[in-house]
Design a protein around this motif. Sequence first.
Motif, short mmCIF file in Angstrom:
data_model
loop_
_atom_site.label_atom_id
_atom_site.label_comp_id
_atom_site.label_asym_id
_atom_site.label_seq_id
_atom_site.Cartn_x
_atom_site.Cartn_y
_atom_site.Cartn_z
N ARG A 518 40.08 72.00 105.30
CA ARG A 518 39.14 71.01 105.84
C ARG A 518 37.73 71.21 105.28
NH1 ARG A 518 41.84 68.42 110.04
NH2 ARG A 518 43.71 69.55 110.70
N ALA A 519 37.33 72.45 105.13
CA ALA A 519 36.02 72.71 104.52
C ALA A 519 36.01 72.29 103.05
CB ALA A 519 35.67 74.19 104.66
N LEU A 520 37.11 72.51 102.36
CA LEU A 520 37.20 72.06 100.97
C LEU A 520 37.06 70.55 100.88
CD1 LEU A 520 37.87 72.54 97.94
CD2 LEU A 520 40.29 72.30 98.57
N CYS A 521 37.75 69.83 101.75
CA CYS A 521 37.65 68.37 101.75
C CYS A 521 36.23 67.92 102.04
CB CYS A 521 38.61 67.77 102.78
SG CYS A 521 40.35 67.91 102.32
N ARG A 522 35.57 68.59 102.97
CA ARG A 522 34.19 68.22 103.30
C ARG A 522 33.28 68.45 102.10
NH1 ARG A 522 34.41 70.32 107.81
NH2 ARG A 522 33.54 72.37 107.34
N PHE A 523 33.47 69.57 101.40
CA PHE A 523 32.68 69.83 100.20
C PHE A 523 32.94 68.75 99.14
CE2 PHE A 523 33.15 71.57 95.86
CZ PHE A 523 31.81 71.76 95.55
N LEU A 524 34.20 68.43 98.90
CA LEU A 524 34.52 67.44 97.87
C LEU A 524 34.00 66.06 98.23
CD1 LEU A 524 38.17 68.54 96.98
CD2 LEU A 524 36.11 68.89 95.61
N GLU A 525 33.92 65.75 99.52
CA GLU A 525 33.43 64.43 99.96
C GLU A 525 31.91 64.33 99.96
OE1 GLU A 525 35.80 62.29 103.27
OE2 GLU A 525 36.02 64.43 103.70
N GLU A 526 31.23 65.44 100.30
CA GLU A 526 29.82 65.32 100.65
C GLU A 526 28.85 66.07 99.75
OE1 GLU A 526 29.54 66.62 104.68
OE2 GLU A 526 30.93 65.09 105.45
N ALA A 527 29.26 67.16 99.14
CA ALA A 527 28.32 68.02 98.42
C ALA A 527 27.85 67.37 97.12
CB ALA A 527 28.96 69.37 98.12
N PRO A 528 26.57 67.52 96.78
CA PRO A 528 26.07 66.93 95.53
C PRO A 528 26.76 67.47 94.28
CG PRO A 528 24.26 67.60 96.97
CD PRO A 528 25.51 68.16 97.57
N ASP A 529 27.21 68.74 94.32
CA ASP A 529 27.88 69.30 93.15
C ASP A 529 29.40 69.21 93.23
OD1 ASP A 529 27.97 71.10 95.25
OD2 ASP A 529 27.78 72.89 93.98
N SER A 530 29.91 68.41 94.15
CA SER A 530 31.36 68.20 94.25
C SER A 530 31.88 67.56 92.96
CB SER A 530 31.68 67.27 95.42
OG SER A 530 32.92 66.61 95.22
N PRO A 531 32.92 68.16 92.33
CA PRO A 531 33.49 67.51 91.14
C PRO A 531 33.96 66.10 91.39
CG PRO A 531 34.29 69.76 91.35
CD PRO A 531 33.56 69.45 92.62
N VAL A 532 34.50 65.83 92.57
CA VAL A 532 34.98 64.48 92.88
C VAL A 532 33.82 63.49 92.86
CG1 VAL A 532 36.02 63.02 94.66
CG2 VAL A 532 36.98 65.29 94.18
#
Length: 652
Positions: A518-532
């Motif tokens: 769940r934390a990984l998904c949140r990072f991929l959805e929201e973080a500025p440096d998310s590869p997605v």
Amino acid sequence: MQFHLNGFRPGDPAIAAPSPQAVPHADAIPAEVDVLIVGCGPAGLTLAAQLAAFPDIRTCIVEQKDGPLQLGQADGIACRTMEMFEAFEFSERVLKEACWINEVTFWKPDEGRPGSIVRHGRVQDTEDGLSEFPHVVLNQARVHDFYLDVMRNAPARLEPHYARRLVDVSVDRAAADHPVTVRLERTDPAHAGQQETVKARYVVGCDGARSAVRKSIGLQLVGDSANQAWGVMDVLAVTDFPDIRYKSAVQSAHGNLLVIPREGGYLARLYVEMDKLGEEERVANRGITLEQLVATAQRILQPFTLEVKEVPWWSVYEIGQRICDRYDDVPAGAGGSLPRVFIAGDACHTHSPKAGQGMNFSMQDAFNLGWKLAAVLRGQCAPRLLHTYSAERQVVAQELIDFDREWAKMFSDRAKQAASGDTEGVDPKEFQKYFERHGRFTAGMGTHYKPSVITGEATHQHLATGFVIGTRFHSAPVVRITDARPVHLGHAGKADGRWRLYAFAGASDHMDAHSGVRALCRFLEEAPDSPVRKYTRAGRDVDAVFDLRAVFQQAHRDLAIESMPALLLPRKGRHGLRDYEKVFSPDLRGGADIFDLRGIARRHGALVVVRPDQYIAHVLPLGDHGALADFFSRFMLPARGSSTNTRKQTTT
């Protein structure tokens, strides 16, 4: 198989809707293309099928022959190649038609009757659990047919241009665009002698051992020959040899022979040892006839009889192992130059057919190169990514050459007869042990890419010991939680140019909102440096570049799909339909689940990053988001308008 994403379409779902960008096939060669492929062999067609998935890339493939292959030379299809065929979605067609190789038998001279042979060993062809697919045999021409179907049914609607002979290739490195100029000569009767000129961004020579593309960039095959002539023939025959439907290695006092059962239940291929050649002699000088091949095979198989009724195809060849020192047009030491012309398959390495790796290895060359060309041409990756093709494939090809040299030598040696005090030749039992010891190599599993810009270090390998970084992603059974369907996890990795992120959950991840999946998904959805967010272009589906899949440890009935993060139920396509095929549980019916089978750390889980060609790029802790971002920042380019697009698609 998923379809109807952008609206209901009746008919065969394997036929994609044509892209508005697709250019209708015409008799004339286009004047400008992104990629020109020379040669419609296994490597060329693999590359063309891969690039046909991208209608925004203009691809052209040319072939000197006047039409598709009817009778192929190669026939063995390794387990690893079957995994690749699954990515192109025609593995089931191959499995239905092919002959499955299940066991291998070994024959040697009968010590009581040295002129006759006797079976002395039998082994399983591939070890249990090596792959979900078997080793099979099928006419190379049928493999070509399947690739041609993929190409013509792809969004780009790609078709080959036949009856074109390559005249020359030139590269103008000062040119801003389309720096490669290729001249072709038509060979069909209606246009014989007419020349065509094509300008391309990249050219790939898949034109065989006598490659004109290779010669045009100043490369040559270097190696040696075993000075041994062999014949090969496909036969319909009546015989009392009991193992005619097994793969059989026969060592006799009269020479050696390899039996390969073929598809259809009646056809068999025989590799027949012929004469030793002189130091500078070529097999063509011997004038070996079909009748000689048949007579030699009959002698080797004594006391069994062989009555050949029909020979659809036969040939003679000499064993040799040769390889180029690089696979592109960048001169050694010219690190600042970017490659524009590549070679693949037999154009850059040749070896004996005994290990069955010629066609298989050639297709893996093209699969390695195809996604890289697509990523560069579509602006996803920096052009320096293309340096990794030669760096990766030349090294593993040299390993194949070294293996093949020893394997072919053992196969050509006469059998040692210990009872008579014979000290020359190869011990039949040692020959069998060598086969068993190198079974993974002959199954196509010998490739192991070293750390590079696209393959990480093994710092966290202990988190998933069965997913070895640099090797192919070894699939395992799982259960899709939305419909309880048993599937193979690796079959998610289609030949569509996408990276796969397989998130294996920790023991309590299904309940913990602040860590793990769940934390990984949140990072991929929201973080500025998310590869997605960083590398997905505005207006594209959220999984257009990175396809995230999660595997939880709990049984599917103990998980609630409605509680899953939005990124694991993404809304896609023009209707915003949810994708329900991203979340899995172990398949517990077999006793050992995927976490046990692949050595995944149960307490904290692991993130396995898989390249578009199905090779493992990295193993990371689920919570090491910075390392994930840093890895992709080494070679990917930020997409236009990316950061706002991702949040919109995953939260609507």
